[in-house]
Design a protein around this motif. Sequence first.
Motif, PDB file in Angstrom:
ATOM      1  N   ASP A  40      12.328 -19.558 -26.268  1.00  0.00           N
ATOM      2  CA  ASP A  40      11.907 -19.785 -28.372  1.00  0.00           C
ATOM      3  C   ASP A  40      10.733 -20.336 -28.543  1.00  0.00           C
ATOM      4  OD1 ASP A  40      12.670 -20.164 -31.679  1.00  0.00           O
ATOM      5  OD2 ASP A  40      11.460 -22.294 -30.868  1.00  0.00           O
ATOM      6  N   LYS A  41      10.614 -21.660 -27.806  1.00  0.00           N
ATOM      7  CA  LYS A  41       8.852 -21.621 -27.607  1.00  0.00           C
ATOM      8  C   LYS A  41       8.390 -20.986 -26.997  1.00  0.00           C
ATOM      9  CE  LYS A  41      10.768 -27.092 -28.525  1.00  0.00           C
ATOM     10  NZ  LYS A  41      10.382 -28.055 -27.948  1.00  0.00           N
ATOM     11  N   GLN A  42       8.303 -21.180 -26.106  1.00  0.00           N
ATOM     12  CA  GLN A  42       7.122 -19.765 -24.635  1.00  0.00           C
ATOM     13  C   GLN A  42       6.799 -18.285 -24.937  1.00  0.00           C
ATOM     14  OE1 GLN A  42       8.338 -21.259 -20.869  1.00  0.00           O
ATOM     15  NE2 GLN A  42       7.789 -23.673 -21.513  1.00  0.00           N
ATOM     16  N   LEU A  43       8.861 -18.113 -25.425  1.00  0.00           N
ATOM     17  CA  LEU A  43       8.602 -16.328 -25.110  1.00  0.00           C
ATOM     18  C   LEU A  43       9.326 -15.544 -26.585  1.00  0.00           C
ATOM     19  CD1 LEU A  43      11.191 -15.426 -22.303  1.00  0.00           C
ATOM     20  CD2 LEU A  43       8.252 -15.721 -21.715  1.00  0.00           C
ATOM     21  N   GLY A  44       9.585 -16.673 -27.562  1.00  0.00           N
ATOM     22  CA  GLY A  44       9.318 -15.912 -29.107  1.00  0.00           C
ATOM     23  C   GLY A  44      10.422 -15.378 -29.253  1.00  0.00           C
ATOM     24  N   VAL A  45      11.781 -15.620 -28.239  1.00  0.00           N
ATOM     25  CA  VAL A  45      13.429 -15.353 -28.390  1.00  0.00           C
ATOM     26  C   VAL A  45      14.537 -15.977 -28.349  1.00  0.00           C
ATOM     27  CG1 VAL A  45      14.827 -14.375 -26.205  1.00  0.00           C
ATOM     28  CG2 VAL A  45      12.170 -13.532 -26.337  1.00  0.00           C
ATOM     29  N   THR A  46      14.740 -15.743 -29.532  1.00  0.00           N
ATOM     30  CA  THR A  46      15.868 -16.334 -29.318  1.00  0.00           C
ATOM     31  C   THR A  46      17.540 -16.202 -29.416  1.00  0.00           C
ATOM     32  OG1 THR A  46      15.485 -16.651 -32.404  1.00  0.00           O
ATOM     33  CG2 THR A  46      17.724 -17.167 -31.514  1.00  0.00           C
ATOM     34  N   VAL A  47      18.130 -16.952 -28.380  1.00  0.00           N
ATOM     35  CA  VAL A  47      19.270 -16.917 -27.410  1.00  0.00           C
ATOM     36  C   VAL A  47      20.187 -17.369 -28.170  1.00  0.00           C
ATOM     37  CG1 VAL A  47      20.031 -16.851 -24.972  1.00  0.00           C
ATOM     38  CG2 VAL A  47      17.668 -16.259 -25.265  1.00  0.00           C
ATOM     39  N   SER A  48      21.301 -16.952 -27.789  1.00  0.00           N
ATOM     40  CA  SER A  48      22.532 -17.382 -27.991  1.00  0.00           C
ATOM     41  C   SER A  48      23.720 -16.609 -27.201  1.00  0.00           C
ATOM     42  CB  SER A  48      22.672 -16.874 -29.586  1.00  0.00           C
ATOM     43  OG  SER A  48      23.147 -15.759 -29.563  1.00  0.00           O
ATOM     44  N   TYR A  49      24.685 -17.752 -26.815  1.00  0.00           N
ATOM     45  CA  TYR A  49      26.006 -17.469 -25.957  1.00  0.00           C
ATOM     46  C   TYR A  49      27.188 -17.952 -26.372  1.00  0.00           C
ATOM     47  CZ  TYR A  49      24.910 -21.872 -24.068  1.00  0.00           C
ATOM     48  OH  TYR A  49      24.500 -23.457 -24.453  1.00  0.00           O
ATOM     49  N   ASP A  50      27.928 -17.597 -25.665  1.00  0.00           N
ATOM     50  CA  ASP A  50      29.435 -18.455 -26.051  1.00  0.00           C
ATOM     51  C   ASP A  50      29.494 -19.364 -25.175  1.00  0.00           C
ATOM     52  OD1 ASP A  50      31.925 -18.680 -27.812  1.00  0.00           O
ATOM     53  OD2 ASP A  50      32.956 -17.406 -25.463  1.00  0.00           O
ATOM     54  N   THR A  70      14.493 -10.866 -31.120  1.00  0.00           N
ATOM     55  CA  THR A  70      13.037 -11.282 -30.813  1.00  0.00           C
ATOM     56  C   THR A  70      12.968 -11.707 -32.214  1.00  0.00           C
ATOM     57  OG1 THR A  70      13.139  -9.159 -31.546  1.00  0.00           O
ATOM     58  CG2 THR A  70      12.518  -9.965 -29.053  1.00  0.00           C
ATOM     59  N   GLN A  71      11.222 -12.148 -32.345  1.00  0.00           N
ATOM     60  CA  GLN A  71      10.818 -12.824 -33.348  1.00  0.00           C
ATOM     61  C   GLN A  71       9.607 -12.007 -33.907  1.00  0.00           C
ATOM     62  OE1 GLN A  71      10.291 -17.595 -32.350  1.00  0.00           O
ATOM     63  NE2 GLN A  71      12.480 -17.010 -31.201  1.00  0.00           N
ATOM     64  N   VAL A  72      10.278 -11.183 -34.060  1.00  0.00           N
ATOM     65  CA  VAL A  72       8.245  -9.770 -34.599  1.00  0.00           C
ATOM     66  C   VAL A  72       8.622 -10.015 -36.043  1.00  0.00           C
ATOM     67  CG1 VAL A  72       7.676  -7.673 -34.302  1.00  0.00           C
ATOM     68  CG2 VAL A  72       8.511  -8.979 -32.379  1.00  0.00           C
ATOM     69  N   GLU A  73       7.476 -10.244 -36.401  1.00  0.00           N
ATOM     70  CA  GLU A  73       7.514  -9.746 -37.818  1.00  0.00           C
ATOM     71  C   GLU A  73       7.196  -8.950 -38.725  1.00  0.00           C
ATOM     72  OE1 GLU A  73       3.473 -11.924 -38.799  1.00  0.00           O
ATOM     73  OE2 GLU A  73       3.954 -14.098 -37.718  1.00  0.00           O
ATOM     74  N   GLN A  74       7.107  -7.607 -38.200  1.00  0.00           N
ATOM     75  CA  GLN A  74       6.951  -6.423 -38.381  1.00  0.00           C
ATOM     76  C   GLN A  74       8.475  -5.358 -38.925  1.00  0.00           C
ATOM     77  OE1 GLN A  74       4.748  -7.761 -36.129  1.00  0.00           O
ATOM     78  NE2 GLN A  74       2.650  -6.602 -36.115  1.00  0.00           N
ATOM     79  N   LEU A  75       8.835  -6.695 -37.906  1.00  0.00           N
ATOM     80  CA  LEU A  75      10.864  -6.361 -38.116  1.00  0.00           C
ATOM     81  C   LEU A  75      11.893  -7.412 -38.947  1.00  0.00           C
ATOM     82  CD1 LEU A  75      10.549  -4.813 -33.957  1.00  0.00           C
ATOM     83  CD2 LEU A  75      10.602  -4.051 -35.937  1.00  0.00           C
ATOM     84  N   GLU A 131       5.838  -8.427 -22.748  1.00  0.00           N
ATOM     85  CA  GLU A 131       4.577  -8.742 -22.693  1.00  0.00           C
ATOM     86  C   GLU A 131       4.586 -10.467 -22.542  1.00  0.00           C
ATOM     87  OE1 GLU A 131       2.927  -6.734 -26.448  1.00  0.00           O
ATOM     88  OE2 GLU A 131       2.601  -5.364 -24.221  1.00  0.00           O
ATOM     89  N   ARG A 132       5.288 -11.052 -23.095  1.00  0.00           N
ATOM     90  CA  ARG A 132       5.178 -11.970 -22.680  1.00  0.00           C
ATOM     91  C   ARG A 132       6.082 -12.620 -21.582  1.00  0.00           C
ATOM     92  NH1 ARG A 132       7.518 -13.456 -29.360  1.00  0.00           N
ATOM     93  NH2 ARG A 132       5.632 -12.818 -30.002  1.00  0.00           N
ATOM     94  N   VAL A 133       6.954 -12.587 -21.459  1.00  0.00           N
ATOM     95  CA  VAL A 133       7.934 -13.315 -19.950  1.00  0.00           C
ATOM     96  C   VAL A 133       6.447 -12.509 -18.176  1.00  0.00           C
ATOM     97  CG1 VAL A 133       9.214 -12.444 -18.307  1.00  0.00           C
ATOM     98  CG2 VAL A 133      10.120 -12.650 -20.279  1.00  0.00           C
ATOM     99  N   GLN A 134       5.953 -11.494 -19.386  1.00  0.00           N
ATOM    100  CA  GLN A 134       4.464 -11.696 -18.284  1.00  0.00           C
ATOM    101  C   GLN A 134       3.337 -12.343 -18.309  1.00  0.00           C
ATOM    102  OE1 GLN A 134       5.631  -9.112 -15.599  1.00  0.00           O
ATOM    103  NE2 GLN A 134       5.491  -7.648 -15.881  1.00  0.00           N
ATOM    104  N   SER A 135       3.461 -13.004 -19.457  1.00  0.00           N
ATOM    105  CA  SER A 135       2.302 -13.842 -19.570  1.00  0.00           C
ATOM    106  C   SER A 135       2.786 -15.089 -19.220  1.00  0.00           C
ATOM    107  CB  SER A 135       2.053 -14.110 -20.809  1.00  0.00           C
ATOM    108  OG  SER A 135       2.632 -14.502 -22.152  1.00  0.00           O
ATOM    109  N   ARG A 136       3.736 -15.305 -18.936  1.00  0.00           N
ATOM    110  CA  ARG A 136       4.465 -16.766 -18.173  1.00  0.00           C
ATOM    111  C   ARG A 136       4.584 -17.032 -17.031  1.00  0.00           C
ATOM    112  NH1 ARG A 136       2.816 -20.085 -22.160  1.00  0.00           N
ATOM    113  NH2 ARG A 136       3.901 -21.744 -20.404  1.00  0.00           N
ATOM    114  N   LEU A 137       4.585 -15.084 -17.014  1.00  0.00           N
ATOM    115  CA  LEU A 137       5.094 -16.227 -15.052  1.00  0.00           C
ATOM    116  C   LEU A 137       4.365 -16.690 -13.312  1.00  0.00           C
ATOM    117  CD1 LEU A 137       7.416 -12.646 -14.457  1.00  0.00           C
ATOM    118  CD2 LEU A 137       7.959 -14.845 -14.907  1.00  0.00           C
ATOM    119  N   PRO A 138       3.523 -15.753 -14.566  1.00  0.00           N
ATOM    120  CA  PRO A 138       1.972 -17.645 -13.672  1.00  0.00           C
ATOM    121  C   PRO A 138       2.349 -18.485 -13.610  1.00  0.00           C
ATOM    122  CG  PRO A 138       1.189 -14.886 -14.292  1.00  0.00           C
ATOM    123  CD  PRO A 138       2.019 -15.452 -14.729  1.00  0.00           C
TER     124      PRO A 138
END
Length: 233
Positions: A40-50, A70-75, A131-138
Amino acid sequence: MKHSILATALTAMLLSGCAEAVPEQTLSERVASDLVERADKQLGVTVSYDSFELNTLTAELNARELGVATQVEQLDAGLNQLLWAEQVRLEGDWLSQQQDNLQLASAAIRNAQLTIAYYGTGQSNLHTVIERVQSRLPVQRAKQNILWQVDEVLLEDVVVNLFDRGRPLLSVRLARLELPQIKAGQTADEWVTSVLGPLLNELIQQTMRGNTDAVTVDMQGLTQFVWREMGAF
């Protein structure tokens, strides 16, 4: 594809250190909680699970009723729901002591719905996550970027939806879809092409076999989309 997103996000979290241990939590619960927070904080992705189970002996990760949004404003909310899967299973040497290397033998996704929603040329919910994952990997303390790859990606009983600027172009149910190997160094466009290429090929094969019951397609819109995105690919 969600498969690889989950794996790389988990790796980035492990490399930067797990959250402080809480005695009442199991290892699986701690990893799952930290993964959800960091996604959520680093990738802007909401993950849920059972359910979420990490087996360190067999290097397997099993998640049930996994959702990735995802948390894309345009969608809108529906098109931000990138993936929902009844089961996701990862296998491989991703718990290695070699911190700059991730080797996943396989990623299996079963009974799933994958929605790829474009909101501009070369721009989609999937592009955004990659793109967000790639930017966080280094990682700052790592001497070099993380080297990773996923050898086998298999989706079973999956519905794939493709939207372009809110317009539904394609919905197809596939009993099985194998994706080519994905690895570090690929661009977001190359990642997306690794999904769309096999998908469109399977669509053509189903159409040629006359198996169109599980396919809904806007052929004119899809043709225009493919020609437009060829430049981005």
